[in-house]
Design a protein around this motif. Structure first.
Motif, PDB file in Angstrom:
ATOM      1  N   TRP A  17       0.873  -1.182   0.000  1.00 56.78           N
ATOM      2  CA  TRP A  17       0.000   0.000   0.000  1.00 56.78           C
ATOM      3  C   TRP A  17       0.905   1.225   0.000  1.00 56.78           C
ATOM      4  N   ILE A  18       0.794   2.034  -1.052  1.00 56.10           N
ATOM      5  CA  ILE A  18       1.673   3.198  -1.167  1.00 56.10           C
ATOM      6  C   ILE A  18       0.871   4.495  -1.078  1.00 56.10           C
ATOM      7  N   LEU A  19       1.592   5.567  -0.811  1.00 54.87           N
ATOM      8  CA  LEU A  19       1.005   6.903  -0.713  1.00 54.87           C
ATOM      9  C   LEU A  19       1.575   7.784  -1.807  1.00 54.87           C
ATOM     10  N   ARG A  20       0.712   8.580  -2.435  1.00 53.38           N
ATOM     11  CA  ARG A  20       1.144   9.587  -3.415  1.00 53.38           C
ATOM     12  C   ARG A  20       0.351  10.859  -3.137  1.00 53.38           C
ATOM     13  N   VAL A  21       1.005  11.990  -3.145  1.00 49.00           N
ATOM     14  CA  VAL A  21       0.326  13.264  -2.892  1.00 49.00           C
ATOM     15  C   VAL A  21       0.028  13.940  -4.221  1.00 49.00           C
ATOM     16  N   GLU A  22      -1.248  14.195  -4.477  1.00 50.99           N
ATOM     17  CA  GLU A  22      -1.673  14.765  -5.758  1.00 50.99           C
ATOM     18  C   GLU A  22      -1.807  16.285  -5.615  1.00 50.99           C
ATOM     19  N   ASP A  23      -0.672  16.945  -5.779  1.00 44.01           N
ATOM     20  CA  ASP A  23      -0.597  18.401  -5.597  1.00 44.01           C
ATOM     21  C   ASP A  23      -0.358  19.117  -6.923  1.00 44.01           C
ATOM     22  N   LEU A  24      -1.046  18.662  -7.969  1.00 41.14           N
ATOM     23  CA  LEU A  24      -0.920  19.302  -9.283  1.00 41.14           C
ATOM     24  C   LEU A  24      -1.344  20.765  -9.253  1.00 41.14           C
ATOM     25  N   ASP A  25      -2.397  21.055  -8.490  1.00 39.78           N
ATOM     26  CA  ASP A  25      -2.915  22.420  -8.411  1.00 39.78           C
ATOM     27  C   ASP A  25      -2.063  23.202  -7.414  1.00 39.78           C
ATOM     28  N   ARG A  26      -1.057  23.887  -7.935  1.00 40.36           N
ATOM     29  CA  ARG A  26      -0.092  24.572  -7.064  1.00 40.36           C
ATOM     30  C   ARG A  26      -0.728  25.690  -6.243  1.00 40.36           C
ATOM     31  N   GLN A  27      -1.842  26.244  -6.706  1.00 37.70           N
ATOM     32  CA  GLN A  27      -2.471  27.345  -5.988  1.00 37.70           C
ATOM     33  C   GLN A  27      -3.240  26.870  -4.764  1.00 37.70           C
ATOM     34  N   ARG A  28      -3.945  25.747  -4.888  1.00 37.06           N
ATOM     35  CA  ARG A  28      -4.791  25.253  -3.791  1.00 37.06           C
ATOM     36  C   ARG A  28      -4.053  24.322  -2.839  1.00 37.06           C
ATOM     37  N   CYS A  29      -3.021  23.639  -3.336  1.00 33.34           N
ATOM     38  CA  CYS A  29      -2.314  22.644  -2.526  1.00 33.34           C
ATOM     39  C   CYS A  29      -1.133  23.299  -1.805  1.00 33.34           C
ATOM     40  N   LYS A  30      -1.116  23.159  -0.487  1.00 31.93           N
ATOM     41  CA  LYS A  30      -0.103  23.822   0.333  1.00 31.93           C
ATOM     42  C   LYS A  30       0.791  22.801   1.031  1.00 31.93           C
ATOM     43  N   LYS A  31       2.060  23.178   1.206  1.00 34.02           N
ATOM     44  CA  LYS A  31       3.030  22.309   1.867  1.00 34.02           C
ATOM     45  C   LYS A  31       2.562  21.928   3.267  1.00 34.02           C
ATOM     46  N   GLU A  32       2.007  22.902   3.988  1.00 37.77           N
ATOM     47  CA  GLU A  32       1.584  22.609   5.362  1.00 37.77           C
ATOM     48  C   GLU A  32       0.459  21.567   5.411  1.00 37.77           C
ATOM     49  N   TYR A  33      -0.392  21.560   4.373  1.00 40.75           N
ATOM     50  CA  TYR A  33      -1.440  20.539   4.315  1.00 40.75           C
ATOM     51  C   TYR A  33      -0.841  19.155   4.071  1.00 40.75           C
ATOM     52  N   SER A  34       0.205  19.085   3.258  1.00 39.99           N
ATOM     53  CA  SER A  34       0.870  17.806   3.013  1.00 39.99           C
ATOM     54  C   SER A  34       1.481  17.256   4.300  1.00 39.99           C
ATOM     55  N   VAL A  35       2.148  18.134   5.052  1.00 40.35           N
ATOM     56  CA  VAL A  35       2.770  17.720   6.313  1.00 40.35           C
ATOM     57  C   VAL A  35       1.708  17.210   7.281  1.00 40.35           C
ATOM     58  N   GLN A  36       0.591  17.927   7.368  1.00 40.72           N
ATOM     59  CA  GLN A  36      -0.485  17.526   8.267  1.00 40.72           C
ATOM     60  C   GLN A  36      -1.113  16.213   7.824  1.00 40.72           C
ATOM     61  N   LEU A  37      -1.265  16.031   6.515  1.00 40.20           N
ATOM     62  CA  LEU A  37      -1.848  14.821   5.949  1.00 40.20           C
ATOM     63  C   LEU A  37      -1.041  13.584   6.352  1.00 40.20           C
ATOM     64  N   LEU A  38       0.289  13.666   6.202  1.00 42.70           N
ATOM     65  CA  LEU A  38       1.153  12.545   6.569  1.00 42.70           C
ATOM     66  C   LEU A  38       1.036  12.238   8.057  1.00 42.70           C
ATOM     67  N   ASP A  39       1.004  13.275   8.870  1.00 39.77           N
ATOM     68  CA  ASP A  39       0.899  13.089  10.312  1.00 39.77           C
ATOM     69  C   ASP A  39      -0.435  12.442  10.694  1.00 39.77           C
ATOM     70  N   ASP A  40      -1.517  12.867  10.046  1.00 38.82           N
ATOM     71  CA  ASP A  40      -2.837  12.303  10.345  1.00 38.82           C
ATOM     72  C   ASP A  40      -2.913  10.825   9.977  1.00 38.82           C
ATOM     73  N   LEU A  41      -2.344  10.456   8.830  1.00 43.18           N
ATOM     74  CA  LEU A  41      -2.360   9.042   8.422  1.00 43.18           C
ATOM     75  C   LEU A  41      -1.568   8.182   9.404  1.00 43.18           C
ATOM     76  N   LEU A  42      -0.425   8.692   9.849  1.00 41.87           N
ATOM     77  CA  LEU A  42       0.393   7.931  10.794  1.00 41.87           C
ATOM     78  C   LEU A  42      -0.291   7.823  12.152  1.00 41.87           C
TER      79      LEU A  42
END
Length: 307
Positions: free
Chosen positions: A35-60
């Motif tokens: 089971w792998i993880l991929r972050v779909e951040d194609l939309d550079r305007q709506r997708c933020k680095k801080e959301y990615s960090v929080q996303l990884l933390d929430d999954l863990l």
């Protein structure tokens, strides 16, 4: 066998995102797969680095550790972020272009919404093909006024596939999706192209996601075939909806992970989700290993789930 979760970091995950992540994880683990993880951040305007960090933390926090975990990069290596993968999309785009399948589209959103063409099940207008047969002189005039998007020529054919949860599906490419965009006017590649390229190159064999993406599967299968990729198995999930039938949304802050982590233990949350989707007959606390043992696709509901 390899499954995946591919969220978009445009806000904090909510219960619906967690439900999709969990069932994709359980399906893969029950089958002894990765089971792998991929972050779909194609939309550079709506997708933020801080959301990615929080996303990884929430999954863990939930216990959903991905097999491509990278201890040196905050949990996920750069090549698993779509914003770093343009070179792969360019190669796929060039292949489609070489096959004569790509054309310029100068239509603006207002033009599309004003079209009398039928609409897909997700409310997206089905493109009428207006720019398909523009002459060179017409295109030259339009180049002076706007930058075109790139669309792929579709065929008047039925695409059928068997969804692992909803059974046999049939869509007519031209009637149900039309010639869809594979690269936007701003240069960003579309979700349809990127998701196919990434799943194929990452060796994904099973895609588990919400039924709101069921109608886009035929378009993606078309791309798999044109690019010479192997089509994975698809399992679509009923959606989690609010009591008034509204789909959960990051924008509306519906039961997001901040609330869930503050009000549930992970064992309570796992039991709640498996109860909601029909796997458990009553809410009870579950460990992740117990959730894997309990998981059964036949028990998962096929109608949207009110939470």
């Amino acid at each position: 066998m390899k499954g995946r979760f591919a969220p978009s970091p445009s806000g904090r995950m909510h219960l619906g995102n967690v439900y999709s992540a969990l069932l994709s994880y359980l399906s893969a683990r029950k089958k002894g797969g990765e089971w792998i993880l991929r972050v779909e951040d194609l939309d550079r305007q709506r997708c933020k680095k801080e959301y990615s960090v929080q996303l990884l933390d929430d999954l863990l926090w939930i216990g959903l550790k991905w097999d491509n975990f990278s201890a040196e990069n905050g949990g996920l290596a750069p090549e698993f972020f779509q914003s770093n993968r343009d070179s792969f999309y360019i190669k796929a785009f060039d292949s489609l272009f070489a096959q004569g399948l790509v054309y310029d589209c100068f239509c603006r959103r207002a033009d599309l919404l004003a079209s009398s063409a039928p609409h897909a099940s997700d409310g997206t207008p089905v493109y009428s093909g207006k720019c398909r047969n523009l002459s060179e002189s017409e295109k030259n005039l339009l180049y002076n006024t706007r930058v075109p998007a790139k669309r792929i020529l579709t065929e008047d054919k039925i695409v059928s596939f068997t969804d692992g949860h909803f059974g046999t599906q049939k869509f007519n490419l031209q009637n149900d999706s039309g010639d869809f965009v594979i690269r936007r006017a701003d240069g960003n590649f579309s979700y349809q192209l990127a998701v196919v390229v990434d799943d194929a190159l990452m060796g994904v064999t099973e895609v588990v996601r919400g039924r709101d993406l069921l109608s886009s599967t035929a378009s993606q299968i078309y791309l798999y075939e044109k690019l010479g990729f192997t089509v994975p198995e698809f399992y679509h999930l009923p959606l989690l909806v609010s009591s008034d039938g509204r789909r959960l949304s990051k924008r509306d802050k519906d039961i997001d992970m901040g609330f869930l982590r503050g009000n549930f233990t992970r064992e309570e949350l796992l039991g709640k989700i498996l109860f909601l989707c029909g796997i458990l007959e009553k809410e009870e606390n579950l460990s992740l290993s117990e959730a894997v043992s309990a998981f059964d696709w036949e028990k998962v509901k096929r109608t949207d789930i009110s939470c």
